[in-house]
Design a protein around this motif. Structure first.
Motif: not given
Length: 54
Positions: A16-19, A37-40
């Protein structure tokens, strides 16, 4: 790998985490925060910890 670590192994619990949440958490305790952010994956550097009460 993310699915493996989050489900059967349960090594991570970050589905459930986000940037925005990561940025908020880091800026609450560090003066300088860089997130890329690199990919996911979010790769971050945090410098100059905030002093308690400041």
């Amino acid at each position: 790998m993310n699915s493996l670590f989050n489900r059967p192994i349960k090594l991570f619990r970050n589905r459930g985490d986000d940037l925005d949440g990561l940025h908020t958490a880091l800026t609450a305790v560090f003066c300088e925060v860089e997130i890329t952010v690199v990919g996911t994956v979010a790769v971050f550097a945090a410098r100059r910890p905030l002093r308690p009460g400041s």
